[in-house]
Enzyme design. Sequence first.
Site, PDB file in Angstrom:
ATOM      1  N   ASP A 133      -5.971   5.655  -4.455  1.00 10.85           N
ATOM      2  CA  ASP A 133      -4.719   6.354  -4.669  1.00 10.85           C
ATOM      3  C   ASP A 133      -4.498   6.587  -6.157  1.00 10.85           C
ATOM      4  O   ASP A 133      -5.457   6.846  -6.891  1.00 10.85           O
ATOM      5  CB  ASP A 133      -3.565   5.548  -4.047  1.00 10.85           C
ATOM      6  CG  ASP A 133      -2.479   6.439  -3.472  1.00 10.85           C
ATOM      7  OD1 ASP A 133      -1.707   6.996  -4.266  1.00 10.85           O
ATOM      8  OD2 ASP A 133      -2.399   6.566  -2.238  1.00 10.85           O
ATOM      9  N   HIS A 168       2.983   6.125  -6.638  1.00 12.18           N
ATOM     10  CA  HIS A 168       2.604   6.487  -5.270  1.00 12.18           C
ATOM     11  C   HIS A 168       1.759   5.402  -4.622  1.00 12.18           C
ATOM     12  O   HIS A 168       2.090   4.905  -3.541  1.00 12.18           O
ATOM     13  CB  HIS A 168       1.842   7.811  -5.291  1.00 12.18           C
ATOM     14  CG  HIS A 168       1.537   8.400  -3.953  1.00 12.18           C
ATOM     15  ND1 HIS A 168       0.373   8.148  -3.268  1.00 12.18           N
ATOM     16  CD2 HIS A 168       2.246   9.239  -3.167  1.00 12.18           C
ATOM     17  CE1 HIS A 168       0.378   8.807  -2.127  1.00 12.18           C
ATOM     18  NE2 HIS A 168       1.511   9.474  -2.042  1.00 12.18           N
ATOM     19  N   SER A 419       1.521  10.343   3.569  1.00  9.24           N
ATOM     20  CA  SER A 419       0.958   9.308   2.695  1.00  9.24           C
ATOM     21  C   SER A 419       1.451   7.928   3.084  1.00  9.24           C
ATOM     22  O   SER A 419       0.734   6.933   2.908  1.00  9.24           O
ATOM     23  CB  SER A 419       1.352   9.573   1.241  1.00  9.24           C
ATOM     24  OG  SER A 419       0.637  10.635   0.690  1.00  9.24           O
TER      25      SER A 419
END
Length: 540
Positions: A133, A168, A419
């Site tokens: 990621d 994220h 996600s």
Amino acid sequence: MGSSRARGRLTGPVRRASAVLLAAAIGVLAPGVTPIPAMAQDDAADEGGFYAEPPPLPPGTQQPSDGGGTPQETFALDTECVTRDLEEDFELPDKPWGQQYLRIEQAQALARSSTGSAGKFRDGRRVKVAVIDTGVTPHPFLQDRLEGVGDYVKEVTPGPGLEDCDGHGTEVAGIIAANPADPDIGFMGVAPEAEILSIRQSSQNYKKDTEQQNQPPPAGDGGEEGQPEGGESSELPAGGQTNGLRGSTGPAQEGPTRQLNDSETAGNVDTLAQAVVLAANSNVDVMNVSINNCREATGQISQPERRLQAAVRYAVDVKDVVVVTAAGNTGEKCKQNDQLAPNKPRSVVTPPWFAEDVLSVAAVDESGNAAPFSVHGPWVSVAAPGTKIISLDPVKNSSKLANQMVEGGGDPMPIQGTSFAAPYVAGLAALVRTVHPDLTARQVMRRIVSTAQHPAAPGGRDNFIGHGIIDPMAALTSMVPEEEGVPPAQAKQLPSDMPPPNVRDPLPVIVAFAGAGGAVVALLIALFVVHTVRRNRRTP
């Protein structure tokens, strides 16, 4: 006369054919009339191409190098890392709705009753989950269960993969394995005893440092001819703040799914393939890939995509890793697959496209329906909650949670996206590997698919949520026939409950009608005779 009859015999079929053609023409041209079936449309578009499935991987194709787990180009920070400016200290006490919907705590209790833990094998080794990621920021809720193993963006302190400027990857990791020490905090990761191995593969906050480039882009970079582009990009101003909004982070969480779409920012399809190989070689049991590349379905596959396909196959078949990936979100360059022909999509998302080797996860909202941003497609495997997410605050040195993100430099919004649906499935895969350690990666994937809450569609699958929303309790406890050597169920023609047709003999009916007719005739004759006799008696 003969020729006239012949002409008459020919005009019937001609008239019928003309009527059929006229009806077809009306069906095409008239508004509000049923159109031509989807299977009959755009046949030419499929000539020599493919859409729903990628071409098979050529035999003998080797996986790419892992690139040493280091940057392939020189990048510099262009947008400040996520920040958090709170007016007061607080925690988010509520349990996320997705955690309650999936009955995560009951699944963890069941895993502990079977093995003594929710993320460890019976020999004490932790289940390892790679998070490919934007990096994972160390957080108290991950304790000492976080290790950085690679960084394709920049070599930074405290270590490779342990900086998350985008905010994220930390949130993804939290859904998988966070374990708050405070019992009053409702949020908890799916596999709270698993270990996270972080690989920072991309960042939209880092851009190419053109003044310090010391090597040309590797083959297959985003600028390579034939390299598809996809996803939505935007540049955010540096130094943005959140104005003290609770549970928010900012700046620079551009979009709910990280897209490999900008040739200027860090990360492309080639480095994603390298990261997959690096994770596989790090002996992980599960890997979560909430990074993807969305582009127009052109009927072709690029060389970077081919390398990514080979990397995923290597991870599953050679290294026995369960690969979980986000199905992707719609955007300006990632159109929703809502065309009439479902198996000829408008957009293709990788790695979900490689459905033979990955679990591709769609997002659902609180109603249980596919979230409007979740990309549809024949590659979707299962679905999980992807809206109103609560997870770890990705800000450096924070011990808090977050439930909002800043998208594109605009107003704060709830954390959402495929996600964050994918790590629910990755965490479940970690629990399944804990309870069923003898299963192969493909068997774990099959178990999760088989025990999902199948939609009411032919074959128990559709292009919106795949085989359905995952069911952790069923995935841990159900008997899967193929694991026991039982052949899969086959459709069988069942006998009808209606009695057999009664073919009647017409003779009794004929006899009955004949008898009745004879009786009527006899009666008429008798009446005639009586009438005649009476009339004769009256005659003088």
